[in-house]
Design an enzyme around this catalytic site. Structure first.
Site, PDB file in Angstrom:
ATOM      1  N   ASP A 135       0.823  -1.208   0.000  1.00 19.97           N
ATOM      2  CA  ASP A 135       0.000   0.000   0.000  1.00 19.97           C
ATOM      3  C   ASP A 135       0.863   1.267   0.000  1.00 19.97           C
ATOM      4  OD1 ASP A 135      -2.294   1.538  -0.048  1.00 19.97           O
ATOM      5  OD2 ASP A 135      -2.660   1.398   2.122  1.00 19.97           O
ATOM      6  N   GLN A 158      -2.950  -5.326   5.995  1.00 18.78           N
ATOM      7  CA  GLN A 158      -2.902  -4.239   6.981  1.00 18.78           C
ATOM      8  C   GLN A 158      -3.850  -4.591   8.119  1.00 18.78           C
ATOM      9  OE1 GLN A 158      -3.828  -1.516   3.777  1.00 18.78           O
ATOM     10  NE2 GLN A 158      -2.098  -0.209   4.331  1.00 18.78           N
ATOM     11  N   ARG A 216       2.192  13.269  10.129  1.00 16.53           N
ATOM     12  CA  ARG A 216       0.895  13.066   9.482  1.00 16.53           C
ATOM     13  C   ARG A 216       0.244  11.835  10.086  1.00 16.53           C
ATOM     14  NH1 ARG A 216      -1.052   9.611   5.573  1.00 16.53           N
ATOM     15  NH2 ARG A 216      -2.416  10.401   3.952  1.00 16.53           N
ATOM     16  N   ASP A 220      -2.197   9.126   9.833  1.00 15.51           N
ATOM     17  CA  ASP A 220      -2.915   8.482   8.740  1.00 15.51           C
ATOM     18  C   ASP A 220      -4.248   7.918   9.230  1.00 15.51           C
ATOM     19  OD1 ASP A 220      -2.712   7.229   5.978  1.00 15.51           O
ATOM     20  OD2 ASP A 220      -2.964   5.435   7.196  1.00 15.51           O
ATOM     21  N   GLU A 237      -5.307  13.155   8.579  1.00 13.82           N
ATOM     22  CA  GLU A 237      -5.816  12.664   7.308  1.00 13.82           C
ATOM     23  C   GLU A 237      -7.178  12.044   7.563  1.00 13.82           C
ATOM     24  OE1 GLU A 237      -6.170   9.533   3.913  1.00 13.82           O
ATOM     25  OE2 GLU A 237      -5.562   8.990   5.918  1.00 13.82           O
ATOM     26  N   HIS A 250      -1.455  11.446  -3.231  1.00 14.88           N
ATOM     27  CA  HIS A 250      -1.126  10.101  -3.699  1.00 14.88           C
ATOM     28  C   HIS A 250      -2.370   9.224  -3.730  1.00 14.88           C
ATOM     29  CE1 HIS A 250      -1.493   9.756   0.553  1.00 14.88           C
ATOM     30  NE2 HIS A 250      -1.441   8.447   0.485  1.00 14.88           N
TER      31      HIS A 250
END
Ligand code: GLC
Ligand code: GLC
Length: 645
Positions: A144, A260, A290, A292, A334, A398
């Site tokens: 990923d 994951q 960041r 996630d 995020e 992305h």
């Protein structure tokens, strides 16, 4: 309850003080610094831990473990970072000159030690914050794009060592470029040491994840969950026969890809263990971390398992613990969810920074519909953030582009949300007649009718098709379309973020189809290797890349010299044409008026300017009367205002 905590917290702190102090092994200055911060943050940390785990027999022990993690990280923090902490109070957020960029090291300079070579290019774009996509160790095969982390303490060997990463961060920082690093709070890779221990039958680590013996247990959750990656088949749960279970394996919660594994923050052991990893990352030297997939970290049966109140508490705990170690380091959230939920993560005690996926997607919506109404509405009604917080404004990342506007906002403007999303997907997948875009559907879900869009800025904005058709008029229009979007991104709200490569009009890359680890994830089409030859050509004035680069640099020069964009909100106004977005930014002795035509036709805008205003794109004085805008034309007017006394 609160009263009880304000009485109990100071007592708990007294009890913990000697144990924490011992961790500093006589480094008295460091302890004093830590102790002072502890005085500020302790009650909040106690409150958060109590809210999540107060009912547990081991609550006091877990609280101590969390604080020890912070004490150890504070004791270890390198000198140059402590010096930076001393001056870095977050005031930089008020600075109009902040510009972000993002890139994959592997696809940019290849290795950490070559990152400093990119500094001149970054500086030519005014970039002073660089998000390096996850550089940590990952499983072999699909990972990923680095978001399946096997260890935060090792890097991908092809990029260099963790010490080389540290050195690169330090060197970039010295050159005025702060690094942004990820912390993937929601999950680990399936070969993380914790996952391996769980597979080997270790009870403690099995409880790090959400595992279920049989399908029946999953049913309490399943009907309420959104499918994030429907293409993968199945649902959010993965059967793993390599985890010991009474039925020959276990169901493992995997919100994203099967490799994951979601962590179970209902277990305080997980919070403490992840806090240690977070603080390790913080000590690598980033200026921003960041976080996630923030909405996903807490799960309760019968809920969507997104945006739960407890997820916010987890983030507040991370924030509180990081404040003890590195108060200057900011968090970026995020959260790509409903706008009401996105904004809730952006607050001084959670993440000071948040991606603005709403403005991102509505920029695309506006150029597809030739109508700026939804974008204008979002800027007018959904820009506000708590004091000291900022949006990160971008045109693409992305990840895919999802049409995350609120249904109720769309309906208020007479738009049918589902039909509109279907149109936008068809438009950007290039299926709609007359569409300029060359994107692709991502995670098309026939059950729900949902889809998202992949593609680079240039390809989605029409440059790919125009070049393929060798149509100079279409090429020119595509360049203008890119630049008017750049103008909104740089001037409308928040801090602009560039995806490196977009500044020279990089088009989609289809080579990912040859890589078995990537072929089924078309987000790779908009993550191409950096085109250094293309940059050289653009610098020499060759091709559409040159026009894009020149136009963007001009915009960034204007933006970074405009104090009005730092703290102010956009004041949106009617310009008399649906295609035209007009807004003011005021502050620090100046007023800006930005007018942008988001359609491929001429437009006339009503703007109240006179010769006291200067137009910054052309440098000419403004003329009163209606403003004629060419297709995708934009103007940035400025005047000096006397500050009120
Ligand atoms: C974030 C990342 C995305 C990844 C997902 C799972 O949304 O941006 O690329 O797929 O998290 O980690
Ligand atoms: C969803 C998730 C977001 C993730 C993205 C990846 O939008 O909400 O966190 O980045 O999927 O495609």
């Amino acid at each position: 309850m609160d009263d009880w905590i304000s009485v109990e917290a100071p007592k708990a702190l007294e009890r913990l003080r000697p144990t924490l102090r011992a961790r500093f092994g006589g480094k008295e200055r460091r302890w004093a610094e830590f102790e002072a911060r502890l005085g500020e943050a302790f009650e909040g940390i106690f409150r958060g831990m109590h809210r999540l785990y107060g009912w547990r027999y081991d609550f006091a022990w877990q609280l101590e473990a969390a604080l020890l993690a912070a004490a150890d990280a504070a004791a270890e923090r390198e000198g140059w970072l402590r010096n930076r902490d001393g001056v870095d109070d977050g005031a930089w957020l008020e600075d109009p000159s902040i510009v972000w960029a993002m890139t994959y090291v592997a696809r940019f300079t290849g290795t950490f030690d070559r990152l400093p070579e990119a500094v001149p290019h970054l500086q030519s774009l005014h970039v002073n914050h660089l998000h390096l996509m996850p550089p940590y160790d990952v499983p072999e095969g699909p990972n990923d794009g680095g978001y399946a982390v096997s260890s935060y303490r090792r890097t991908r060997p092809d990029l260099g060592t963790i010490d080389e990463l540290r050195d690169a961060i330090k060197e970039l920082d010295r050159a005025g470029i702060g690094v942004v690093l990820d912390f993937v709070a929601n999950h680990t890779a399936h070969d993380h040491p914790w996952a391996e221990a769980a597979k080997a039958g270790d009870r403690r680590h099995r409880d790090f994840y959400l595992m279920f013996e049989d399908r029946g247990e999953v049913e309490a959750y399943l009907p309420h969950l959104r499918e994030i990656f429907p293409d993968r088949g199945g649902d959010a749960f993965t059967w793993r026969s390599d985890v010991e279970g009474p039925n020959g394996g276990m169901w493992v919660w995997t919100t994203f890809y099967p490799f994951q594994w979601d962590l179970d923050y209902r277990n305080p052991d997980v919070l403490v263990a992840m806090a240690r990893e977070l603080l390790y990352v913080v000590n690598l030297g980033p200026r921003v971390v960041r976080l996630d997939a923030t909405p996903f970290v807490w799960k309760w049966p019968g809920t969507t398992c997104e945006n739960l109140a407890e997820a916010h508490v987890v983030i507040r705990l991370f924030r509180g613990l990081a404040d003890l170690v590195a108060p200057g380091v900011q968090f970026l959230s995020e959260a790509i969810v409903h706008p009401d939920d996105v904004v809730r993560f952006v607050r001084p005690d959670e993440c000071e920074l948040g991606y603005n996926p709403l403005v991102m997607s509505l920029c695309w919506e506006a150029v597809a519909t030739r109508d700026a109404s939804l974008l204008a509405d979002a800027l007018a009604t959904r820009s506000e953030l708590p004091e000291g917080c900022r949006w990160i404004t971008y045109l693409r990342s992305h990840d895919d582009i999802g049409w995350g506007f609120a249904d109720e906002d769309a309906r208020r403007l007479g738009i049918d949300p589902a039909g509109h999303r279907a149109f936008l997907n068809a438009f950007y997948a290039g299926e709609f007649p007359g569409s300029f875009a060359a994107g692709a559907r991502f995670q098309d879900n026939p059950k729900t009718g949902d889809a998202r869009i992949s593609g680079t800025l240039a390809s989605l904005a029409g440059l790919e098709r125009a070049l393929e058709e060798a149509d100079p008029v279409a090429v020119d229009l595509a360049v203008r379309r890119i630049l008017v979007l750049d103008a909104v991104m740089t001037m409308a709200v928040g801090i602009p973020l560039l995806f490196l490569g977009d500044e020279i009009g990089r088009r989609n890359d289809r080579t990912y189809l040859d890589d078995p680890g990537r072929a089924d994830d078309n987000r790779w089409m908009h993550r191409p290797p950096y085109d250094w030859d293309g940059l050289e050509a653009a610098e020499e004035g060759v091709g559409p890349g040159a026009a894009i680069l020149g136009g963007l640099r001009r915009l960034l020069a204007i933006r970074t010299a405009s104090p009005a964009v730092a703290g102010s909100l956009p004041e949106v106004e009617e310009a008399g044409d649906r295609a035209v977005l007009a807004f003011r930014r005021r502050g620090d002795g100046e007023e800006l008026l930005v007018v942008a035509n988001l359609a491929d036709r001429e437009a006339t805008a009503r703007v109240g300017v006179d010769p006291r205003w200067e137009e910054l794109v052309s440098g000419e004085p403004a003329r009163p009367g209606p403003l004629a805008l060419e297709p995708y034309g934009y103007r940035i007017f400025r005047r000096v205002v006397r500050s009120p006394v």
